[in-house]
Design a protein around this motif. Structure first.
Motif, PDB file in Angstrom:
ATOM      1  N   LEU A 133     -15.704  -5.607  22.218  1.00 47.17           N
ATOM      2  CA  LEU A 133     -17.086  -6.348  22.222  1.00 47.17           C
ATOM      3  C   LEU A 133     -17.993  -5.311  22.551  1.00 47.17           C
ATOM      4  N   TYR A 134     -17.917  -4.095  23.366  1.00 45.67           N
ATOM      5  CA  TYR A 134     -18.641  -3.103  23.515  1.00 45.67           C
ATOM      6  C   TYR A 134     -19.014  -2.231  22.297  1.00 45.67           C
ATOM      7  N   ASP A 135     -17.743  -2.283  21.568  1.00 46.44           N
ATOM      8  CA  ASP A 135     -18.240  -1.194  20.706  1.00 46.44           C
ATOM      9  C   ASP A 135     -18.492  -1.728  19.225  1.00 46.44           C
ATOM     10  N   ASN A 136     -18.463  -2.926  19.061  1.00 50.30           N
ATOM     11  CA  ASN A 136     -19.004  -3.711  17.893  1.00 50.30           C
ATOM     12  C   ASN A 136     -20.027  -4.684  17.904  1.00 50.30           C
ATOM     13  N   LYS A 137     -21.168  -4.466  17.373  1.00 49.81           N
ATOM     14  CA  LYS A 137     -22.200  -5.488  17.494  1.00 49.81           C
ATOM     15  C   LYS A 137     -21.842  -6.799  16.851  1.00 49.81           C
ATOM     16  N   ASP A 138     -20.987  -6.644  15.772  1.00 54.12           N
ATOM     17  CA  ASP A 138     -20.876  -7.850  14.930  1.00 54.12           C
ATOM     18  C   ASP A 138     -19.549  -8.533  15.555  1.00 54.12           C
ATOM     19  N   ALA A 139     -19.062  -7.957  16.582  1.00 54.10           N
ATOM     20  CA  ALA A 139     -17.701  -8.514  17.060  1.00 54.10           C
ATOM     21  C   ALA A 139     -17.347 -10.061  17.374  1.00 54.10           C
ATOM     22  N   MET A 140     -18.467 -10.815  17.624  1.00 55.89           N
ATOM     23  CA  MET A 140     -18.536 -12.103  17.708  1.00 55.89           C
ATOM     24  C   MET A 140     -19.150 -12.880  16.731  1.00 55.89           C
ATOM     25  N   GLU A 141     -19.115 -12.431  15.298  1.00 64.72           N
ATOM     26  CA  GLU A 141     -19.438 -12.792  14.210  1.00 64.72           C
ATOM     27  C   GLU A 141     -18.319 -13.861  13.982  1.00 64.72           C
ATOM     28  N   CYS A 186     -26.891 -19.408  21.496  1.00 68.15           N
ATOM     29  CA  CYS A 186     -26.750 -18.041  22.199  1.00 68.15           C
ATOM     30  C   CYS A 186     -26.535 -17.148  21.006  1.00 68.15           C
ATOM     31  N   SER A 187     -26.413 -17.258  19.810  1.00 66.77           N
ATOM     32  CA  SER A 187     -26.497 -15.971  19.009  1.00 66.77           C
ATOM     33  C   SER A 187     -27.621 -15.531  18.351  1.00 66.77           C
ATOM     34  N   HIS A 298     -25.739  -0.115  23.325  1.00 66.78           N
ATOM     35  CA  HIS A 298     -24.759  -1.351  23.339  1.00 66.78           C
ATOM     36  C   HIS A 298     -25.152  -2.504  24.068  1.00 66.78           C
ATOM     37  N   GLU A 299     -26.476  -2.817  24.075  1.00 69.21           N
ATOM     38  CA  GLU A 299     -26.955  -4.031  25.140  1.00 69.21           C
ATOM     39  C   GLU A 299     -26.460  -5.340  24.423  1.00 69.21           C
ATOM     40  N   PHE A 300     -25.997  -5.324  23.151  1.00 74.38           N
ATOM     41  CA  PHE A 300     -25.571  -6.350  22.489  1.00 74.38           C
ATOM     42  C   PHE A 300     -24.258  -6.872  23.101  1.00 74.38           C
ATOM     43  N   TYR A 301     -23.510  -5.897  23.915  1.00 74.46           N
ATOM     44  CA  TYR A 301     -22.082  -6.332  24.518  1.00 74.46           C
ATOM     45  C   TYR A 301     -22.305  -7.680  25.436  1.00 74.46           C
ATOM     46  N   PHE A 302     -23.738  -7.594  26.030  1.00 79.82           N
ATOM     47  CA  PHE A 302     -23.822  -8.931  27.017  1.00 79.82           C
ATOM     48  C   PHE A 302     -23.936 -10.164  26.064  1.00 79.82           C
ATOM     49  N   ARG A 303     -24.618 -10.046  25.164  1.00 78.42           N
ATOM     50  CA  ARG A 303     -24.734 -11.311  24.098  1.00 78.42           C
ATOM     51  C   ARG A 303     -23.108 -11.538  23.751  1.00 78.42           C
ATOM     52  N   ASN A 304     -22.426 -10.379  23.511  1.00 78.08           N
ATOM     53  CA  ASN A 304     -20.833 -10.739  22.999  1.00 78.08           C
ATOM     54  C   ASN A 304     -20.202 -11.434  24.056  1.00 78.08           C
TER      55      ASN A 304
END
Ligand code: SF4
Length: 396
Positions: A133-141, A186-187, A298-304
């Motif tokens: 989740l930390y490494d990939n912005k699109d992890a939660m696609e 949330c996305s 890696h701010e996207f981690y928190f949304r992920n």
């Protein structure tokens, strides 16, 4: 043999257990490794050395779990007795993966079946999930595909598809469209994840009013209306303008976490934020600043993390006895607790891997324990912190 839609985040297929080099090692930290009768019998009927048989006999014991009798492995010094010096599983090394129980085989993967939709993800309690989740912005696609299901091979660990559940809470019939709505909310990167959670709280409150007055079948129409109304620029601006009140946020979440100290395995990390037995606002803010700096880019981690929680905590509805709003309250509280734990770790040692590990340690408590989830909701209710205005204060 039926066809189902499988929904999973992108990272699900990328997940790999790192085994012996894991910083947390699930076999060394769990007290409840479930084996069914047939899994245990299969192990016992397999040929093995006298030494291993004696270890199997002395390590397995029967206990009740969620109303059924299961086999459990007695931990030794907080570890599974089959864990070797190299942190590998002796049973798997000796007999291959096929001998393991489903729990051992599929963890950290988990699945939920509802209305011909199978949702899969990995628990954040495994630090490798956090790293993805930390490494990939699109992890939660999310991807969705039709598959033919063969028995339990998809690892369905929970299902809401029972007449009993649907009768107990008719909102469950609409679980899939509810999930899509909240996941979409949330996305949306047009606002912060904290704003998304507050907007979700308003929507959940509204939906639960219909649930509580028995108008469950209005849910699809209400969602259509909410889609137009809930995230207008005016509403987003009004949520964004709410001033943070650290005293309330830190006071309530801190008290909750210290209250659950025995179950939250990482109390020693939390202590770094404490002063005279409660969480200190200045230390919390210092930890928060450190995390902010470390997560730059890696701010996207928190949304992920929140999106993964929607899967993991089976939001927005799973157990018949909980309303949509209560489940949302749980998500928001667990998110806020995770941030507190990460801030605490940042004060102890500002290292990304250790901070992700702290979030994993906390998830071991709330992500796997329904009793604890009830405890969290009751804690908030008993103190009148279960209002939607409080959600904003808890997250700001
Ligand atoms: S916690 Fe995750 S990476 Fe570590 S041993 Fe368990 S499954 Fe593997």
């Amino acid at each position: 043999m039926g066809y189902y839609t499988v929904i999973e985040p992108k990272y699900y297929q990328q997940f790999r257990c790192v085994g012996g080099s894991c910083e947390l090692n699930c076999c060394g930290n769990w007290g409840n490794i479930v084996w069914t009768d047939s899994e245990y019998e299969k192990l016992c009927s397999t040929e093995m050395s006298e030494e291993l048989r004696s270890k199997v006999n002395s390590s397995f014991f029967k206990k009740e779990f969620k109303g059924i009798q299961i086999w459990n492995i007695r931990q030794q010094d907080g570890e599974c007795p089959f864990l070797t010096d190299k942190k590998l599983c002796e049973l798997q090394l000796t007999f291959g993966e096929g001998i393991l129980s489903q729990t051992c085989r599929i963890y950290p993967r988990t699945a939920l079946m509802n209305n011909a939709v199978l949702m899969r993800n990995c628990y954040l309690s495994c630090p490798e999930t956090g790293k993805l989740l930390y490494d990939n912005k699109d992890a939660m696609e999310i991807s969705a595909r039709m598959v033919q299901v063969r028995g339990a091979t998809l690892g369905v660990s929970a299902t809401v598809e029972s007449e009993q559940n649907f009768n107990a809470n008719p909102s469950l019939k609409y679980r899939n469209i509810l999930f899509d709505f909240f996941y979409g909310l949330c996305s949306d990167e047009n606002y912060s994840i904290e704003t998304a959670l507050v907007l979700g709280g308003l929507a959940a409150k509204n939906l639960s009013e219909y649930e509580l007055s028995g108008k469950h079948d209005s849910i699809p129409d209400i969602i259509k209306t909410l889609k137009k109304q809930i995230n207008t620029p005016e509403r987003i601006a009004s949520v964004d303008s709410i001033n943070p009140d650290n005293r309330i946020k830190i006071g309530v979440i801190g008290t909750l976490m210290l209250d659950m100290a025995r179950e939250v395995k990482s109390l020693n990390i939390l202590e770094s934020l404490c002063e005279n037995g409660s969480i200190d606002v200045q230390k919390y803010l210092l930890g928060e600043q450190t995390v902010k700096k470390l997560f730059e880019g890696h701010e996207f981690y928190f949304r992920n993390m929140v999106l993964n929680m929607l899967f993991e905590l089976k939001a927005p509805i799973y157990l018949p006895q909980r309303t949509i709003y209560e489940n949302w309250l749980l998500i928001c509280t667990c998110y806020s607790m995770s941030l507190m734990m990460m801030n605490a770790q940042a004060l102890v040692e500002p290292d990304i891997n250790l901070i992700l590990k702290a979030a994993a340690l906390l998830d071991m408590s709330y992500g796997h324990n329904e009793k604890l989830s009830d405890q969290i909701i009751n804690f908030l209710k008993d103190r009148n912190f279960d209002k939607s205005a409080y959600i904003a204060l808890m997250l700001k």
